[in-house]
Design an enzyme around this catalytic site. Sequence first.
Site, PDB file in Angstrom:
ATOM      1  N   CYS A 132       0.850  -1.195   0.000  1.00  0.00           N
ATOM      2  CA  CYS A 132       0.000   0.000   0.000  1.00  0.00           C
ATOM      3  C   CYS A 132       0.888   1.248   0.000  1.00  0.00           C
ATOM      4  CB  CYS A 132      -0.931   0.011   1.203  1.00  0.00           C
ATOM      5  SG  CYS A 132      -1.998   1.473   1.239  1.00  0.00           S
ATOM      6  N   CYS A 135      -0.206   4.096   2.424  1.00  0.00           N
ATOM      7  CA  CYS A 135       0.090   3.811   3.831  1.00  0.00           C
ATOM      8  C   CYS A 135       1.589   3.847   4.103  1.00  0.00           C
ATOM      9  CB  CYS A 135      -0.506   2.465   4.231  1.00  0.00           C
ATOM     10  SG  CYS A 135      -2.318   2.442   4.179  1.00  0.00           S
TER      11      CYS A 135
END
Length: 186
Positions: A132, A135
């Site tokens: 991700c 993130c």
Amino acid sequence: MAALDAIREALPEPARDIKLNLQAVLQPGPLTPAQRWGVAVATAAAARNERLLAAILADARAEVEPAVVEDALAAAAVMAMNNVYYRFRHMVGKPSYSEKPARLRMNRLVKPAASKLDFELFALAVSAVNGCETCVRSHEQVVVGGGVSEDQVHDAVRIAAVVHAAAVALELAGHAAAPSAAAAAG
């Protein structure tokens, strides 16, 4: 690291590099023991290999406080949710999705049992494993802004990479020992 030594011995020859790296990345370095073992626990949980997780938990519990282990497991669980959600928002690329509130509970991010900064480092490592980008960028900014060095971040991601590879290698171990269907038929 007795439990991890048994895991290392179980890795097949094609994973020899992983066997050596698994020992090397968990040696003392720029990370504190809590950071090192917390990253290992969190990424082992994210890798979803029960045997590897059990070994890392056994060794981690001998090295760090229970709150660190709890935070690492919580980071793996919360990031399993967040990485899917935020990766979707990033991948779809529509501003309309990014403007919508997540409405997902993430209280452990705000109130970890041990260190908030270490929890963020665990979340960063899991996010790297789960791929991700949003993130990874967010957690990296928080930990570096909080005083964690880039060398420490680098070591955390090295641990994450090797732990993930060890989980894959353990799966290979079962296949490497079994004869192939073609060889059995011949």
